[in-house]
Every structure is written in structure tokens, then in C-alpha cells.
Design an enzyme around this catalytic site. Sequence first.
Site, short mmCIF file in Angstrom:
data_model
loop_
_atom_site.label_atom_id
_atom_site.label_comp_id
_atom_site.label_asym_id
_atom_site.label_seq_id
_atom_site.Cartn_x
_atom_site.Cartn_y
_atom_site.Cartn_z
N CYS A 43 3.64 -21.61 44.61
CA CYS A 43 5.07 -21.34 44.72
C CYS A 43 5.62 -21.55 46.13
O CYS A 43 6.82 -21.39 46.35
CB CYS A 43 5.37 -19.92 44.24
SG CYS A 43 4.75 -19.62 42.58
N HIS A 103 11.81 -14.53 48.88
CA HIS A 103 11.00 -15.04 47.77
C HIS A 103 11.26 -14.19 46.53
O HIS A 103 11.49 -14.73 45.45
CB HIS A 103 9.52 -15.00 48.16
CG HIS A 103 8.61 -15.59 47.14
ND1 HIS A 103 8.74 -16.90 46.72
CD2 HIS A 103 7.56 -15.08 46.45
CE1 HIS A 103 7.80 -17.16 45.82
NE2 HIS A 103 7.08 -16.07 45.63
N GLU A 160 6.59 -8.41 50.34
CA GLU A 160 7.52 -9.19 51.17
C GLU A 160 8.34 -8.27 52.06
O GLU A 160 8.61 -8.59 53.23
CB GLU A 160 8.44 -10.05 50.30
CG GLU A 160 9.36 -10.94 51.13
CD GLU A 160 10.21 -11.88 50.30
OE1 GLU A 160 10.79 -12.81 50.88
OE2 GLU A 160 10.31 -11.68 49.06
N LYS A 162 16.29 -15.85 42.63
CA LYS A 162 15.48 -16.00 41.41
C LYS A 162 16.00 -15.10 40.29
O LYS A 162 15.68 -15.34 39.12
CB LYS A 162 14.01 -15.67 41.70
CG LYS A 162 13.27 -16.73 42.50
CD LYS A 162 11.80 -16.37 42.64
CE LYS A 162 11.04 -17.40 43.47
NZ LYS A 162 11.40 -17.35 44.90
N HIS A 184 12.02 -18.23 38.13
CA HIS A 184 11.09 -18.69 39.15
C HIS A 184 10.64 -20.12 38.82
O HIS A 184 9.91 -20.35 37.86
CB HIS A 184 9.89 -17.75 39.20
CG HIS A 184 8.99 -17.95 40.37
ND1 HIS A 184 9.10 -19.02 41.23
CD2 HIS A 184 7.93 -17.22 40.83
CE1 HIS A 184 8.17 -18.94 42.16
NE2 HIS A 184 7.45 -17.85 41.94
N PHE A 191 0.51 -18.21 44.93
CA PHE A 191 -0.88 -17.89 44.59
C PHE A 191 -1.82 -18.65 45.53
O PHE A 191 -1.57 -19.79 45.90
CB PHE A 191 -1.19 -18.31 43.15
CG PHE A 191 -0.63 -17.39 42.09
CD1 PHE A 191 0.05 -16.23 42.42
CD2 PHE A 191 -0.80 -17.68 40.74
CE1 PHE A 191 0.54 -15.38 41.45
CE2 PHE A 191 -0.30 -16.85 39.75
CZ PHE A 191 0.36 -15.69 40.10
#
Length: 411
Positions: free
Chosen positions: A162, A302, A313, A334, A339, A399
Site C-alpha cells: 500500500c 494513511h 500512525e 480513504k 483503500h 504490508f
Amino acid sequence: MTKKIVVTGLGATTPLGGTMTDSWTALLAGESGATTLEQEWVAKNELPITFAAQAKVPAADILQRIETKRLDPSSQFALIAAREAWADAGTPDVAPERIGVDWATGIGGVWTLLDAWDTLRERGPRRVLPMTVPMLMPNGPAAAVGMDVGARAGSRTVVSACASSTESIINAVEHLRAGYADVIIAGGSEAAIHPLPIASFAAMQALSKRNDEPATASRPYDVTRDGFVLGEGAAALVLETEEHALARGARIYAEVIGGAVTSDAYHITAPDPEGSAAARAMLETIELSGESIDAVAHINAHATSTPVGDIAEYNALKRVFGDRLHSIPVSATKASTGHLLGGAGAIEAAFTVLALYHRTLPPTINLTEQDPEIPLDVVTSPRPLGEGKHLAISNSFGFGGHNAVAGFRTA
């Protein structure tokens, strides 16, 4: 002297709209792109999650039939976004050897790969399409964009989950400063709304389970957040040196500072809860601007709407900004788009650029009860940015512990 890099074109196809303009308008209006999936494969595969944020306008409605037949959906979305961005930049008259592509995807041609496997099992090897490998390869979108504009300065692909398309933008800035090209199309695309990714993400408890209320399922920072909403689409940014843009009379949306890439080296899916590496990426990005952290006036977070990710975050942001963090407006877009995985960073970078250009910060929808452990100044309705020069950052984490942060400044 370091070359100043600017954005001169934007394009997108997202769950909010078939163009960048339509997507931005819908974002400001507080719309959601998440809807119930009507495909027969949802019931056939007994999927536990029955909704996603699908592209608002099907690629087949825009592209020629021959293009949809020869391109995986991830490449189709890439082509649509890149063509819009290239036209938005004025269709630059540049020698092919001076045009580059820095593209990204998180998963690549998953539809092509799995459809071909089904064909092989059910109908035999002779029925597998000869274009299967070119269609499924992760560099397919970059290749499609590069061939479309005749880019011969290089067509590169980043695959960093991502964080992918934010990293592609960072790479484009570095390639322009190194003199590899005069104009680069940077961005990312994803088309993974398929039974297998949905089943897999659901199995790891990453997706929201709100099947009965898709539009409000993605709720970053809310105490009731329970996972992200899978999205699809693409976004593209045309980048060039300021000198080159001015020489051809191009409109300049914003300056691209560049950015930084770090890694957690912590866990294959979970972020480091301390956020030290993510914080370092933010700090290094701000340092590139030549300004202090006090210059940051906006953050596109994010913010996936996962219980673990949002707090991690926040911890990273707190490391960077300290108590000043609570006075910096934060948007978590998002919530509207879902996403887009490898395409997320590109669309969020484009939203950050438009926020600076229009001096309007986009809203975060679906936030009804903010988590007291994340006391951010979240923008929940369009908010004016104000006059003067402003610095903004856009965060992407993926990830594998991939962290990528890009910085932008008003032109």
C-alpha cells in the site's frame, strides 16, 4: 542547486468518479464510493464481505473494446488516469527519449491470473489466452502507459504493497532531478476486487464487516472502526522540472518536495506500534523542504480505518510533531474512496495537490465518535487552507513494513 519539481497534470478513475475533477468534487461533497457487490460470484463463493468501493465508471465505458480485451483491469485503470493527466498537462510536446513513467501496483493482474487458472483447469491449456502473461505481470500498467505516450526514458514499476504509488512519485522526483527525463507520468493502479483477495483480507480480519451499511463502513479514527473497505482505480500525476514547465507555459498545481522511504522490519502485516520508522520517513520528507515541522499545514493520513493501523500512525505522527500535532488539520480520504492498495498513495497525493491548489482541505466522512486515543484535528467538512505558502505531507504504509511519505508545497 536542487531542481524544483512541479505537478502539471492530474488524472484519475476512482470509486468517486471517472475523472480527477469528478472524484475531487464528490470528495468535497462528502460522498462514499462503497456499495454492495451485485456480482454473482459473491454468493457463489459465500464471501463474508459483500461490499467494496468499485470504480464509479467502468473501464469498458471509456476504453476501446480492443484495449479492454488486451489489458488487465489494473492496466485499464492506469491508461484512463494517465491519459487524463497527460491531457490535463497540455499534452506536452516532448521527445520520447525525455518522457518517463514511474508507476506502481500492490497486487497487479490478479483478475487475469486467476481467470487464466480457471480456464486451464476447466477447459485445458489450449484455451489459455496468449496475452495472459503480459496482462498479469505487475509492470503491465507501466508498460501500457509508456506505450500510450511513447515514453522511452524508462518505464519503471514499484511493488511495495500500500506504499507503492507514493514510492513511485518519490522515484519520479529523483529521476527528474537526476536528469533522466524532462517529464514523467507517476502514479498507481489497482483492480483487486476479486473473490480471492476479499476472502483473504476477510480471513485476516482486515476488512470492515458492515455489509448492511457500505457507505459508512470506512470510518477512520472512529471508536467503532473495524477495518478497511477494499477499493479500486488509479491516479496519475504529470511531474516535470519547474524550468521545463515554465518554458512551455504549463499550469502548475503545486511543487513536489520529494519524499522518503523507510521500513519497519517488524511484522509482515502489522505496523510497528511505536511508529519510529514511519516517523523517520516523515521527518526526512520535511527536511527535504528546507523548512521546519512548523511549516506543515496539512496531513493526508494513511488512515485505513483499522483498529491497529490508525493508532500506530497517530503514534508516528506524535513522534514527529509533538503537541503541535493537535493543531494540524488531518484528512483521511480513504473514508470516501475505500483503500486502493497500491493505487492509494497516488490518489491521495493528487488530493493533497488539489487541496493546496484550491486551498481547500477535503473532509473525512463517517467520523461520529472520535477515538480519544487519537486526538487529531480531523477535517470533517471542507475547510479553507488560507493564503500564503503551505507544506503538506501524504502518508502511505504497507504490508511488509513499507513506509513512504511524499511532500508537497503550494506553488
